[in-house]
Design a protein around this motif. Structure first.
Motif, short mmCIF file in Angstrom:
data_model
loop_
_atom_site.label_atom_id
_atom_site.label_comp_id
_atom_site.label_asym_id
_atom_site.label_seq_id
_atom_site.Cartn_x
_atom_site.Cartn_y
_atom_site.Cartn_z
N LYS A 1 -0.79 12.54 -48.40
CA LYS A 1 0.11 12.75 -49.56
C LYS A 1 -0.77 13.87 -50.45
CE LYS A 1 1.61 8.24 -49.72
NZ LYS A 1 1.45 7.05 -50.50
N ASN A 2 -0.46 14.96 -50.57
CA ASN A 2 -1.11 16.15 -51.27
C ASN A 2 -1.59 15.79 -52.75
OD1 ASN A 2 -0.41 17.47 -48.99
ND2 ASN A 2 1.24 18.58 -50.13
N SER A 3 -1.03 15.07 -53.33
CA SER A 3 -1.31 14.96 -54.73
C SER A 3 -2.55 13.78 -54.66
CB SER A 3 -0.22 14.38 -55.47
OG SER A 3 0.24 13.06 -55.16
N ARG B 1 -4.37 13.52 -52.10
CA ARG B 1 -5.55 13.82 -51.51
C ARG B 1 -6.37 15.02 -52.35
NH1 ARG B 1 -3.23 16.38 -47.60
NH2 ARG B 1 -3.10 18.41 -48.56
N ASP B 2 -5.58 15.64 -53.11
CA ASP B 2 -6.26 16.64 -54.04
C ASP B 2 -7.17 15.84 -55.23
OD1 ASP B 2 -5.42 18.30 -52.32
OD2 ASP B 2 -3.75 18.94 -53.54
N SER C 1 7.12 10.96 -50.54
CA SER C 1 6.19 11.18 -49.17
C SER C 1 7.26 10.68 -48.01
CB SER C 1 5.14 10.14 -49.12
OG SER C 1 5.31 8.80 -49.09
#
Lengths: 1220, 143
Positions: free
Chosen positions: A570-572, A574-575, A979
């Motif tokens: 999940k991008n958010s 991960r970032d 997701s």
């Protein structure tokens, strides 16, 4: 081989083996049976046996400056090779051929159980080492005659030292006596006639074993028996019936073998074992093992090991078929057998031992058979028999256990909270340790954010740990989240709740009771995968508001972050790692403010009693009324469970009374569940059967056995339903007399049930689930009675049925409070109370309820007193409430809160898409229309916002199915839902709160459900999924509401029960060692309460001595304007004769109390010091003296054993006789 | 007074004859069952195999325990009646074990489970038989 597992400069540690970071860290604290470092607020540590060999192995090598990595490598090699060597020795005693020994040894080292259990399993591996050695001695000892026989029990007992550390997990070592016992039985059945002498031999072995291991047994057994119920409660995990025999035959069968977590399976290589060629090769193992039974020339031992193998298989498969019911019966019936809750890992070593020997025998017999080929194949046979066949078998063994060979057995992946086992401890941890050594390495440190089992840390390689690595990496005692094994764990958990609720003041108050000096904020703990953990930014804000920042260690920069594995999909999420961490220190030390700090010893200046202990304490922690040195006592552990009964010794200044919350929300949910899973009993024996008296007899017995009113009423409810089922059966036969009789029984039961429920509803909040259950049952009863009404012919049947209806209504009335928030107050001390309440969560704005003007009812009478007085931290107080010591009810009306769905009535839905709405509406003009056709799915998502973690919500809506399939409704956390969509319908993260298929109803139907919001994110999604097969599916939805259900904290306070005030004496205390403290009391003018902030244990005893001189003591800290002084001196392991405890005059246990929900207190009277105002109280943990005495006993027994062996060896040597 | 026993004796004789007839019939039936046991067993195994197949085709059939128990008892009966040595049971068990990977490989997990349960039960039987044989052989030797 194990050396190949190690990567350059990295240790292997993690999971349950997190202590491999440095086991020597425990060496000092494990010398005491009271460990003030490892358990929260101190406790008895059952891991003391771990000292030998593991901890001392590390300690000794570390003292020679051997690096931790080298020590671990030596340890790994020893753990891996020694089982092979002992197996080789065993086979050399029972088999002639070298190849058999080698094959057995190789299999003992390389097998699928070792693969599953892990090569570093430091409990099982020492047992693997000892078992062949001890069993060999056991066989030889039993077969021996004469003087030599006495030496074997000594040798067997000496061998037990190898696995001393494994005794921390008794089921692991239990297999050794089990194998011994099975062999004894085997011998006797085989016709050996030495029953008595064998028993004597066994007894001698047991006696030597007992005394040699006495040093750890003495406290371990006492404590494990004492805490077994607590352990049982916490150890809820069980894997009794997992796996199938086909796996157990291959020595697989672990519950986790085919299980995945997050993105990956626990065993990434497991799938290969279900595929060609490993599936065939792995099944060749049992084939080879049991083929030994086909040879006629097999030895007697083969029969034994074959029996042992099937016994091992039976036990390790646990509740799985076949004969699983037998195991379950043993598990449930035999006391203490519950410890074998994961039988695979405990019993498979028996199978491995049996398989290894059978494999050796099998290869030997096969090789013999092949090498005896005649004629032209003679030479080929010889060649095949000697090197080829054994080598092929060894190759097979190695191939099957290939992950051990290539190092895959060591986990080296990123999988959310699971990180690699190849770890490197970051330098900043060492810097922190060094700094603390110079600054303060004794004081307690509270760890944030909340961790717990299986939390991961963002180190360069990463680590997952079963417990906080800080327990190993620093010397200070730490307080951290752990399963609630001790009372202090509960208080620590409550403190973390305050962090989640963003209540810093109350957090400080609670951790001050735990004698906390520092808070260590671990920014390297991966908060993303730890439930309830605040982000580093949130933690910083929270801590800086109430603590003094002291120092930080390490720094997360771009370079460091780049090295941290981060495979999050999940991008958010991960970032957020980089967003949160860059520029932030790895560790931050905060200190309690002086005015918040409570030392280890102090005298209580105020006494408060409460009933529901921990909750009351948490509430009290938020009041400004109580000084820091208030002692909180529970009345729950006195003889009368609800009345404070300690006035004899301590006059409480105040009493706090926590009403019991009746969980009507839960009861309503339960009704839903009961309705879903409702089942009426079956009446297998009819009322007119001649065997019916047996049914009556059994039921009577069951009822007589029940002592608890709740469980008894539950049983009566079941039996009453059974009576109705019997009546239904009798109706067919038109047996009116029997029907009458049965109905009379039913009425009797019903009367008793209703009477019991009415009593329980007044007195016990935990009875409400039963009330809810009864309500569901009575609905069913009513429908049965309606069916039979008119069919029954006995006298007064109508009035009897009507009477039953009125009784159902009486129970239904008990639940009619369901629209209220309902509390029970049971037998408070009579007096005029203040009622205080506030919202459970710190809510603001529209979510907050106006508690200052809240009407509530006491005993069904509306209170019309003055409005509530606003107090600190959201509390409102309503004074002047008189309560006598009976049963009372307090209820608050449920508050209608705002709808979290923006347009739940769909009135503003776009008119440009006419297919999306319908004018057939239940609320307003429009409803939402969902349409799909031809095997397609249609999904509508409705966002919800402002959800708060920990709160309870109610979702309601109306729906109808016009045609086609029914709707499915589910509730999601928004990120999870997004997701899910990203992955094209694949459920990557199926984290929904609930999911339910609705009824297919062509008229408008209402749906309602209550759910708790567990996510820290405030956004959620309601999803409606409609599927179609052939043709169309159309459904309508209207009037969706998601509303907060208000929940209050409620406390009753009885002020000024006593105004007893005594002069508070000055204290000077000093720690002698973790099991002994000296407290100098100066100026005691009367009775006082001494509080000792270490976990309560009846082993702590206090006695009074005259003042000693203060040589060697240096003042370190002073608190409360010098009223309490902490002094430091050198630690002394033993400063007196350990046997003096036998003659010591300790203060009576009646004055040793539990205080502050976890700590010790003593009520000291002037008579204790014979009128002296200045004296010393010595507080010591008496079991430490047992431990020291036991060490002396075991050392003497060890010397005696070695002496006897030496004498015997010299005697043999002098006679020139054979070896042992 | 002279009592005529003839009718009574006749009745008794008839009763006895009937009893004997039934005893003979029962013995004959028993012999037939025993002599055809192999056939009966093969027939039963076919039925069991059929049930197994049905079980595989229809999940949740719920006959797992009864089939295993039935087969084990049949096997036990065969062992007793045909005086089969323990090695035969072991061979049978090894055969069952060798089939397991094929079932698993072809995705017939339920059959693999059934098969392994049977393998285990027959193995237990075989090992107990072998142990008993060893004990008997030892007793004979001592005699």
């Amino acid at each position: 081989m194990p050396l190949l597992w190690f990567k350059k400069d990295l240790l292997i540690a993690g999971g349950d083996g997190y202590s491999l970071l440095n086991p020597a860290a425990f060496a000092d604290s494990f010398r005491y049976v009271w460990n003030d470092k490892l358990p929260n607020a101190g406790g008895v540590v059952l891991s003391v046996p771990k000292l030998i060999p593991m901890i001392y192995f590390w300690s000794i090598l570390e003292s020679f400056n051997v690096s931790l990595r080298t020590i671990e490598m030596i340890w790994a090699v020893a753990l891996f090779l020694l089982p092979g060597l002992t197996m080789y020795y065993f086979m050399s005693q029972v088999s002639g051929k070298g190849w058999a020994r080698v094959v057995a040894s190789v299999f003992y080292m390389f097998n699928l159980f070792v693969l599953v259990a892990g090569p570093f399993q430091d409990n099982i591996k020492p047992v693997f080492i000892a078992l062949p050695l001890m069993f060999s001695l056991w066989i030889r000892g039993l077969d021996s005659r004469g003087q030599i026989r006495f030496i074997y029990p000594i040798l067997i007992s000496l061998c037990s030292i190898i696995y001393t550390g494994s005794n921390v997990n008794p089921p692991t070592v239990a297999i050794i006596p089990l194998v011994f016992l099975l062999y004894l039985v085997f011998r006797w059945v085989n016709g050996r006639k030495f029953l008595v002498s064998d028993l004597k031999f066994g007894l001698a072995t047991g006696i030597w074993y007992f005394w040699l291991n006495f040093w750890w047994e003495v406290n371990f057994i006492a404590n494990i028996l004492g805490s077994s119920n607590d352990i049982k409660k916490v150890a809820t995990f069980s894997a009794l019936g997992t796996g199938s025999v086909n796996d157990f035959l291959r020595l697989l069968g672990s519950w986790g073998w085919r299980v995945s977590h997050y993105l990956m399976p626990y065993f990434p290589y497991a799938r290969f074992y279900d595929d060609f060629p490993l599936i065939f090769l792995s099944f060749l193992i049992p084939l080879l093992v049991f083929s030994v039974l086909l040879y006629k020339s097999r030895t007697r031992l083969v029969s034994f090991f074959a029996l042992l193998a099937i016994t091992g298989l039976f036990l390790s498969k646990g509740g799985a078929e076949p004969l699983g019911i037998l195991y379950k019966w043993i598990w449930e019936t035999i006391p203490g057998f519950w410890v074998f809750r994961e039988p695979f890992s405990k019993f498979t070593p028996i199978t491995v031992f049996a398989y290894s020997t059978l494999m050796g025998f099998s290869v030997e017999l096969m090789a013999n058979s092949v090498s005896r080929w005649r004629g032209k194949f003679h030479q080929v046979g010889k060649f095949l028999g000697a090197p080829v066949l054994p080598v092929c078998v060894i190759a097979l063994i190695l191939v099957v256990s290939y992950p051990i060979l290539n190092g895959e057995v060591i986990w080296n992946y990123w999988n959310g909270s699971m990180r690699t086992y190849h770890v490197k401890v970051p330098d900043y941890w060492q810097e922190l340790k060094d700094w603390l050594r110079g600054f303060d390495s004794r004081s307690r440190m509270f760890l944030t954010p909340i961790g717990g089992y299986g939390v991961s840390y963002n180190w360069v390689n990463g680590i997952s740990s079963a417990d906080a690595p800080a327990t190993v990496l620093i010397e200070n005692p730490v307080l951290r989240s752990s399963p609630p094994m001790s009372l202090a764990d509960g208080l620590v958990g409550k403190a973390y709740d305050m962090v989640s609720a963003n209540r810093a003041d109350e957090f400080v108050r609670l951790i001050s009771l735990l004698n906390t000096t520092y808070v260590l904020q671990q920014n390297d703990l991966d908060w993303r995968y730890s439930t309830d953990a605040l982000t580093p930014k949130e933690s910083e804000k929270f801590l800086r508001s109430r603590f003094d920042f002291v120092k930080s260690f390490g720094l997360f920069d771009q370079n460091f972050i780049a090295k941290i594995p981060n495979g999050e999909k999940k991008n958010s999420l991960r970032d957020s790692l980089a967003v949160e961490l860059i520029g932030r220190p790895a560790l931050e030390v905060y200190k309690m403010k002086d005015e918040d700090f409570l030392p280890k010893f102090y005298v209580a200046d105020r006494i408060v009693y409460s009933n529901e202990y921990l909750d009351s304490l948490a509430a009290a922690a938020s009041f400004n009324d109580y000084s820091l040195r208030t002692g909180f006592y529970s009345s729950a552990d006195t003889e009368s469970p609800k009345l404070p009964g300690r006035e004899v010794f301590e006059k409480p200044n105040e009493i706090l009374f926590q009403p019991e919350r009746v969980d009507l929300t839960g009861a309503k949910t339960l009704i839903q569940e009961e309705e879903d899973n409702f089942a009426m009993p079956q009446a297998s024996v009819s009322r007119d059967s001649p065997f019916y008296f047996l049914v009556k007899w059994k039921e009577k017995n069951l009822l007589n056995k029940e002592t608890d009113l709740v469980t008894k009423t539950d049983l009566e409810l079941w039996l009453s339903s059974k009576r109705l089922v019997e009546i239904e059966g009798l109706l067919e036969g038109e047996k009116s007399a029997l029907i009458h009789e049965t109905f009379r029984d039913y009425r009797e039961l019903l009367g008793e049930i209703v009477s019991n429920l009415e009593t329980l509803a007044r007195e016990r909040s935990d009875a409400y689930p039963l009330v809810a259950k009864a309500n569901v049952f009575f609905m069913k009863h009513k429908s049965i009675l309606e069916d039979i009404h008119g069919k029954v012919t006995f006298e007064d049947s109508d009035s009897m049925i009507m009477e039953s209806y009125s009784r159902y209504r009486a129970v239904s009335f008990l639940l009619s409070q369901a629209s209220l928030r309902y509390y029970l107050v049971n037998k408070p001390k009579e007096g005029i109370y203040s009622i205080l309440f506030r919202e459970k969560q710190n809510l603001q704005g529209n979510d907050s309820e106006n508690l200052g003007d809240l009407s509530f009812s006491l005993d069904k009478t509306k209170i019309s007193t003055v409005s509530g007085i606003a107090r600190e931290r959201g509390w409102y107080e309503y004074p002047g409430i008189y309560l006598n010591s009976g049963h009372h009810e307090i209820s608050f009306p449920e508050v209608k809160s705002r709808n979290l769905v923006e347009d739940g009535s769909f009135e503003n839905i776009s008119t440009s898409s006419p297919t999306d709405y319908s004018f057939d509406a239940i609320d307003g003009q429009k409803s939402l229309r969902i349409f799909t056709e031809n095997y397609k799915n249609k999904e509508i998502s409705i966002p919800i916002s402002n959800l708060v973690r920990g709160l309870t919500y109610r979702i309601t809506f109306s729906y109808k199915t016009l045609t086609g399939n029914p709707l499915r409704v589910s509730m999601w956390q928004k990120d999870s839902y997004d997701s899910r969509l990203v992955s094209g319908g694949e459920l990557v993260s199926p984290l929904y709160s609930f999911s339910k298929e609705l009824e297919r109803d062509t008229t408008w139907h209402a749906y309602g459900r209550i759910f708790s919001w567990d996510s820290s994110k405030p956004e959620g999604v309601i999803s409606f999924l409609l599927s179609a097969t052939e043709g169309k599916s159309v459904s309508l939805i209207d009037d969706i509401r998601v509303e907060k259900m208000s929940d209050l904290s409620l406390v009753l306070k009885l002020n000024n029960v006593s105004k007893a005030q005594t002069p508070v004496p000055s204290l000077e205390f000093m720690k002698v060692n973790p099991t002994k403290y000296r407290v100098r009391v100066l100026g005691a003018g009367g009775p006082f309460t001494l509080i000792f902030s270490e976990s309560f244990n009846s082993g702590w005893k206090a006695h009074i001595e005259p003042l000693e001189n203060e040589e060697g003591q240096t003042t370190s800290k002073s608190y409360f304007s010098g009223k309490v002084v902490e002094k430091q001196g050198p630690e002394s392991y033993l400063d007196q004769n350990p046997l003096t405890f036998l003659s010591q005059r300790y203060l009576p246990e009646e004055r040793h109390h539990l205080v502050n929900t976890y700590a010790n207190s003593w009520y000291i009277l002037p008579s204790d010091s014979r009128g002296q105002k200045d004296y010393e109280i010595v507080i010591e943990f008496v079991p430490q003296y047992y431990f020291i005495v036991a060490i002396v006993v075991s050392v003497i027994v060890l010397l005696l054993a070695l002496g006897l062996i030496l004498i015997y060896v010299f005697e043999i040597a002098s006679r020139g006789k054979a070896k042992l | 007074m002279k009592i005529n026993f003839e009718p009574i004796l006749k009745i008794a004789a008839v009763k006895e004859a009937t009893r004997l007839q039934w005893t003979t019939r029962r013995a004959s039936l028993k012999d037939k069952i025993v002599s055809n046991f192999l056939k009966i067993q093969v027939f039963t195994i076919i039925i069991v195999a059929g049930l197994l197949t049905k079980e595989v085709l229809n999940s949740g059939f719920g006959f797992e325990i009864s089939i295993n128990t039935l087969f084990t008892f049949l096997w036990l009966a065969a062992v007793y009646l045909f005086k089969m040595p323990g090695r035969v049971s072991v061979i049978m068990s090894l055969l069952f074990i060798s089939i397991i990977p094929f079932f698993m490989l072809f995705g017939a997990q339920k059959s693999a489970d059934q098969d392994s349960i049977l393998a285990y039960l027959v193995l237990v039987l075989g090992i107990l038989q072998i142990w008993r044989e060893t004990l008997l052989a030892k007793e004979n030797k001592e005699d």
